[in-house]
Design an enzyme around this catalytic site. Structure first.
Site, PDB file in Angstrom:
ATOM      1  N   ARG A   1      32.631  36.329  35.752  1.00 25.13           N
ATOM      2  CA  ARG A   1      33.866  36.984  35.705  1.00 25.13           C
ATOM      3  C   ARG A   1      34.161  37.925  36.680  1.00 25.13           C
ATOM      4  O   ARG A   1      33.306  38.314  37.371  1.00 25.13           O
ATOM      5  CB  ARG A   1      34.409  37.550  34.297  1.00 25.13           C
ATOM      6  CG  ARG A   1      32.986  38.054  33.350  1.00 25.13           C
ATOM      7  CD  ARG A   1      32.827  39.461  33.895  1.00 25.13           C
ATOM      8  NE  ARG A   1      33.475  40.490  34.327  1.00 25.13           N
ATOM      9  CZ  ARG A   1      33.253  41.407  34.950  1.00 25.13           C
ATOM     10  NH1 ARG A   1      32.109  41.458  35.714  1.00 25.13           N
ATOM     11  NH2 ARG A   1      34.254  42.239  35.350  1.00 25.13           N
ATOM     12  N   GLY A   2      35.408  38.528  36.898  1.00 29.42           N
ATOM     13  CA  GLY A   2      35.549  39.315  37.911  1.00 29.42           C
ATOM     14  C   GLY A   2      36.199  38.637  38.784  1.00 29.42           C
ATOM     15  O   GLY A   2      35.707  37.518  39.488  1.00 29.42           O
ATOM     16  N   ALA A   3      37.305  38.967  39.566  1.00 26.84           N
ATOM     17  CA  ALA A   3      38.257  38.196  40.487  1.00 26.84           C
ATOM     18  C   ALA A   3      37.351  37.564  41.594  1.00 26.84           C
ATOM     19  O   ALA A   3      37.339  36.351  41.927  1.00 26.84           O
ATOM     20  CB  ALA A   3      39.278  38.949  40.981  1.00 26.84           C
TER      21      ALA A   3
ATOM     22  N   ARG B   1      40.983  29.863  35.111  1.00 26.04           N
ATOM     23  CA  ARG B   1      41.644  31.257  34.470  1.00 26.04           C
ATOM     24  C   ARG B   1      42.895  31.439  35.308  1.00 26.04           C
ATOM     25  O   ARG B   1      42.835  31.139  36.554  1.00 26.04           O
ATOM     26  CB  ARG B   1      40.662  32.230  34.501  1.00 26.04           C
ATOM     27  CG  ARG B   1      39.631  32.315  33.537  1.00 26.04           C
ATOM     28  CD  ARG B   1      38.649  33.592  33.467  1.00 26.04           C
ATOM     29  NE  ARG B   1      39.341  34.439  32.930  1.00 26.04           N
ATOM     30  CZ  ARG B   1      38.822  35.804  32.772  1.00 26.04           C
ATOM     31  NH1 ARG B   1      37.630  36.140  33.524  1.00 26.04           N
ATOM     32  NH2 ARG B   1      39.418  36.765  32.130  1.00 26.04           N
TER      33      ARG B   1
ATOM     34  N   GLN C   1      33.242  45.041  29.215  1.00 18.96           N
ATOM     35  CA  GLN C   1      32.874  44.976  30.358  1.00 18.96           C
ATOM     36  C   GLN C   1      32.309  46.298  30.800  1.00 18.96           C
ATOM     37  O   GLN C   1      31.192  46.503  31.738  1.00 18.96           O
ATOM     38  CB  GLN C   1      33.926  44.418  31.506  1.00 18.96           C
ATOM     39  CG  GLN C   1      34.157  43.161  31.306  1.00 18.96           C
ATOM     40  CD  GLN C   1      35.388  42.871  30.200  1.00 18.96           C
ATOM     41  OE1 GLN C   1      35.464  43.604  29.557  1.00 18.96           O
ATOM     42  NE2 GLN C   1      36.096  41.918  30.678  1.00 18.96           N
TER      43      GLN C   1
ATOM     44  N   ASP D   1      42.801  42.308  39.661  1.00 19.39           N
ATOM     45  CA  ASP D   1      42.755  40.551  39.629  1.00 19.39           C
ATOM     46  C   ASP D   1      43.669  40.067  40.556  1.00 19.39           C
ATOM     47  O   ASP D   1      43.550  38.911  40.955  1.00 19.39           O
ATOM     48  CB  ASP D   1      42.909  40.042  38.233  1.00 19.39           C
ATOM     49  CG  ASP D   1      41.617  40.518  37.529  1.00 19.39           C
ATOM     50  OD1 ASP D   1      41.391  41.778  36.921  1.00 19.39           O
ATOM     51  OD2 ASP D   1      40.945  39.556  37.475  1.00 19.39           O
TER      52      ASP D   1
ATOM     53  N   ASN E   1      45.319  44.207  36.529  1.00 21.83           N
ATOM     54  CA  ASN E   1      43.761  44.344  36.255  1.00 21.83           C
ATOM     55  C   ASN E   1      43.629  44.465  34.787  1.00 21.83           C
ATOM     56  O   ASN E   1      44.449  44.276  33.811  1.00 21.83           O
ATOM     57  CB  ASN E   1      43.434  45.839  37.061  1.00 21.83           C
ATOM     58  CG  ASN E   1      41.860  45.764  37.007  1.00 21.83           C
ATOM     59  OD1 ASN E   1      41.186  44.966  37.609  1.00 21.83           O
ATOM     60  ND2 ASN E   1      41.234  46.847  36.814  1.00 21.83           N
ATOM     61  N   LYS E   2      42.134  44.736  34.465  1.00 21.16           N
ATOM     62  CA  LYS E   2      41.814  44.505  32.869  1.00 21.16           C
ATOM     63  C   LYS E   2      42.956  45.237  32.065  1.00 21.16           C
ATOM     64  O   LYS E   2      43.169  46.284  32.315  1.00 21.16           O
ATOM     65  CB  LYS E   2      40.349  45.225  32.760  1.00 21.16           C
ATOM     66  CG  LYS E   2      39.650  44.930  31.502  1.00 21.16           C
ATOM     67  CD  LYS E   2      39.831  43.791  31.007  1.00 21.16           C
ATOM     68  CE  LYS E   2      39.517  42.595  31.697  1.00 21.16           C
ATOM     69  NZ  LYS E   2      39.805  41.214  31.074  1.00 21.16           N
TER      70      LYS E   2
HETATM   71  O1  MRU Z   1      38.379  39.409  32.448  1.00 17.28           O
HETATM   72  P1  MRU Z   1      37.546  39.814  33.501  1.00 17.28           P
HETATM   73  O2  MRU Z   1      36.366  40.326  32.947  1.00 17.28           O
HETATM   74  O3  MRU Z   1      37.203  38.562  34.597  1.00 17.28           O
HETATM   75  O4  MRU Z   1      38.351  41.043  34.299  1.00 17.28           O
HETATM   76  C1  MRU Z   1      37.772  41.650  35.412  1.00 17.28           C
HETATM   77  C2  MRU Z   1      38.658  42.759  35.980  1.00 17.28           C
HETATM   78  O5  MRU Z   1      39.774  42.939  35.340  1.00 17.28           O
HETATM   79  C3  MRU Z   1      38.257  43.398  37.222  1.00 17.28           C
HETATM   80  O6  MRU Z   1      38.533  44.758  37.179  1.00 17.28           O
HETATM   81  C4  MRU Z   1      38.893  42.765  38.386  1.00 17.28           C
HETATM   82  O7  MRU Z   1      38.562  41.307  38.336  1.00 17.28           O
HETATM   83  C5  MRU Z   1      38.281  43.273  39.561  1.00 17.28           C
HETATM   84  S1  MRU Z   1      36.347  42.824  39.925  1.00 17.28           S
HETATM   85  C6  MRU Z   1      36.164  43.369  41.444  1.00 17.28           C
END
Ligand code: MRU
Length: 347
Positions: free
Chosen positions: A45-47, A88, A195, A236, A246-247
């Protein structure tokens, strides 16, 4: 640094982020369907990491197409790309990676199927290798805004685990630390998927960077006490006007930052900037299983049958953001102009 994702022979291997920090185990993906499932189910996970996984998954998919007929290959590859695009909805990098891989096919009209397979794999290797270099550049530009002695608050995990290595928001932290600044990180635990507590706290601990864990609702109090000097988060998707998805919980942090006069920065590669989306209102926000709210680490934490809501992201309006740190430098207001200039420069 922990390798988030890598090739092992012709398979894609990922550290299973659902199991961290309690267990260091790996998931091996042999088919694009397995990569899609790994993205959807948060193994990775993470963009930026999602983008890298998608590129590698498509290379796997191309490799498995049996036909030597180019138009059949193109049709099957397009189908795999469409399936990948459903993994996603929010992270821009997924769609950026798919487009980059499709571009390989468009750019090589004369190539045979075997040549295309090799070119697609080469592109996936580049996406993987470039992501780390991009994050180091983000760190280089971003560390300038980190005061020596600062406590830096971050939300979610925008670290090595969310990328091919080094991280975006945590890349800024790492670069400041490597520059010899005496800093520490406050990690929001980041309910409901944790996370922050499971991943950010773990990866910073691995690198011996001082980190203190707080629950999300403690951030405002600590800011009001003057205990936070800077906030850096990942993204994201960044809209053309600089609004940032973002999250979930990032928006609350940004509002609290403004109230308490703490600079709020976003760190993201330009692949996260989506100029086709005018404002944050147009960014699709993923809704995940309410069970992630009613349960934690597999155990119920709410009365059986209670209704729960689980939007995975929120949108922080551009007016609350001091700067967007990219691999080309720090974009400042008006973002519509600065982001467009940076994207054109990187194209
Ligand atoms: O749901 P996730 O864990 O994929 O969400 C991740 C985030 O919101 C991160 O902050 C974002 O992707 C940046 S990662 C460098």
């Amino acid at each position: 640094m922990i390798p988030t994702i890598a090739w092992q022979d012709d398979y894609v291997v990922m550290i299973d982020q659902r199991k961290l920090p309690f267990k260091e185990s790996y998931v091996v993906c042999k088919t694009p369907a397995q990569v899609i499932s790994a993205i959807r189910n948060m193994v990775i996970r993470g963009a930026p990491a999602i983008g890298v996984a998608a590129a590698m998954g498509l290379a796997l998919g191309a490799h498995r197409i049996k036909s030597q007929n180019r138009s059949v290959f193109e049709r099957r590859f397009r189908q795999i790309c469409e399936q990948m695009g459903c993994a996603r909805p929010t992270a821009s990098n997924l769609f950026w990676a798919i487009e980059s891989m499709q571009q390989v096919v468009t750019d090589n009209p004369q190539a045979s199927v075997e040549e295309l397979k090799q070119l697609i794999r080469k592109k996936a290797d580049e996406v993987l290798a470039e992501d780390q270099a991009i994050n180091q550049a983000i760190g280089h530009h971003g560390q300038v805004v980190v005061p020596d002695g600062a406590t830096v608050l971050t939300h979610c995990n925008a670290g090595a685990l969310a990328t091919a290595g080094y991280g975006t928001a945590l890349g800024v932290v790492r670069a400041a630390w490597e520059a010899g600044k005496n800093i520490q990180v406050l990690a929001d635990e980041t309910r409901p998927f944790l996370q922050g507590s499971r991943l950010t706290a773990w990866e910073l601990q691995q690198d011996n960077i001082p980190v203190t864990l707080i629950t999300d609702n403690m951030a405002g109090y600590l800011m009001s006490q003057g205990r936070v000097q800077l906030i850096v988060v990942g993204a994201d998707r960044v809209a053309a006007n600089g609004d940032v998805a973002n999250k979930i919980g990032t928006y609350s942090v940004a509002v609290l930052a403004k109230e308490n006069k703490v600079p709020f920065y976003v760190a993201a590669p330009l692949s996260t900037v989506d100029l086709s989306v005018a404002t944050g209102k147009d960014i699709p926000i993923e809704e995940r299983d309410p069970k992630e709210v009613t349960h934690s680490m597999g155990r119920a934490i709410a009365p059986h049958g209670v209704s729960a809501w689980n939007p995975a992201f929120d949108v922080t309006p551009n007016r609350l953001i001091h700067g967007i740190i990219t691999e080309k430098g720090i974009a400042r207001k008006p973002y519509k102009k600065s982001l467009k200039a940076m994207k054109t420069q990187s194209a």
